[in-house]
Design an enzyme around this catalytic site. Sequence first.
Site, mmCIF file in Angstrom:
data_model
loop_
_atom_site.group_PDB
_atom_site.id
_atom_site.type_symbol
_atom_site.label_atom_id
_atom_site.label_comp_id
_atom_site.label_asym_id
_atom_site.label_seq_id
_atom_site.Cartn_x
_atom_site.Cartn_y
_atom_site.Cartn_z
ATOM 1 N N GLU A 231 7.147 -7.843 0.919
ATOM 2 C CA GLU A 231 6.215 -7.340 -0.086
ATOM 3 C C GLU A 231 7.056 -6.557 -1.077
ATOM 4 O O GLU A 231 7.532 -5.464 -0.756
ATOM 5 C CB GLU A 231 5.124 -6.482 0.571
ATOM 6 C CG GLU A 231 3.963 -6.174 -0.350
ATOM 7 C CD GLU A 231 4.256 -4.996 -1.240
ATOM 8 O OE1 GLU A 231 4.732 -5.217 -2.380
ATOM 9 O OE2 GLU A 231 4.020 -3.869 -0.820
ATOM 10 N N CYS A 266 2.460 -0.323 -4.946
ATOM 11 C CA CYS A 266 2.890 -1.689 -5.268
ATOM 12 C C CYS A 266 1.844 -2.469 -6.033
ATOM 13 O O CYS A 266 2.180 -3.396 -6.776
ATOM 14 C CB CYS A 266 3.274 -2.419 -3.987
ATOM 15 S SG CYS A 266 1.942 -2.505 -2.778
#
Length: 481
Positions: A231, A266
């Site tokens: 990720e 994120c």
Amino acid sequence: MEVSYVANETLIEQADKEAIERLNYVFSLQKKAFLQNPNPSAKQRIALMSIVPDMLRTYRKAILEALNEDFGGHSTQQGDLIEILGMFERAKYNIANVEKWMKPQNRKVNFIMMGSSKAYVKSHPKGVIGNMVSWNFPFDIAIGPMLDQLGAGNRVILKPSDLSPVCGKLLQEMISKTFDEDQVAVVNGGLELAKYFPTLPWNHMVFTRSGNIGKQIMKSAAENLVPLTLELGGKNPVIIHEDSVNNSNALAEIIGVKAVKRGQMCVTPDYCLVPEKSLDIFVNNLKKAITDSFTENNGASHATGIINHHHQIRLESMIEEAFHQDVSIIKIGNTPKNGERNMSFHIVVNPPENIRLMREEVFGPIFPIKTYKNEREIIEYIQKGDKPLGLYIYSKDKEFVNYITENTESGGISVNALAMHAALPSLPFGGVGGSGMGVHHGEEGFREFSNQRGYFIKGKGGVLKLLCPPTRKQRMILLKM
């Protein structure tokens, strides 16, 4: 003069040497334990996931204090909502569904060829999984994937980031007092441990952070052909249609999500695309939305501080570079005093593409605004860069939304909302291309951390024997059929 070379291990700090020794110990321990019980029952998996909410309740106060210390200030409500309550939802969802996910999935067989034979796919645990946890969500990114991994029947070793050391130390205490270390363990350490961690022959590994470091992780993991879930974040666009320029709810939500972790998330909106003719209206509306909610103490009670002085300098240098490009910069809030990390919010209007602000993921309270003339410009702009982790659209026009979603690529999409694709336990969360690979959350997370094993059980009838030599004539008849 003769030069004597010192072995590499003597260059490793004592703390990291001890951490590496501990990692090797728990890794070996979990490998042996997995071999003794390679496919835990649904009851065993549910029992492990069920103790997580109680663990978080017990340590709630300590978690909030640790977050506050590592970030130099952290919203209590945000700590509760994201780092704690979010894990309750994931545990609840996995517990309710894991028995169903474990059931074999039947596959079709050709009756003429195979008779009463059966074929199915069964999910088996992979083994020992390593998770290198990012500093921005030190509990969520550790415990969330762990719930998927335990649900899939695995054993787990967590390595917290050394940028959030208080949280890492607390996580180790929480896990050690809740789980046997041959099931779940935490190993804290610095740079040398971080370099060593991906070199082990994991059955699967998870890494959350930047793309540049992700490439290094892939190289190390490749030596043992370790499958990865990466990720890696990215520059997530918010696309504003003309019909949403004055949408006060949308504006409040955009800046509200940008304030979560002060942009250090994120799935934070990284930049905004707005219609060229409505630029001034949108910027003024956005400025008002920030001023109304986040002016006092730079929104300290709602957000967190910047994780450390180094990251604050990085963000300030982005602003300085934009300033020297004669770009319009709107600062909202006060300049932090020395030692404070509650950086003020900034809107940067139409910055050039060659500065860091547009080349790198911002990961802070800076919001670039770019303009577009038509829908095609939106597609071309988004598609020329790395694929984002999240793509966000605000519009009432279904055709506009469909056009954007069908002609772009991203890890996930939220329409008339922000980051919700990453918040739901039932949706897979992960990146694509530059924003990562693989997913966790829910059923897709369960499958990610499982070996999808194909089974074929031969039954009666069929003509399978004709596939083998030497019955050439009969096989030719079969092929013609």
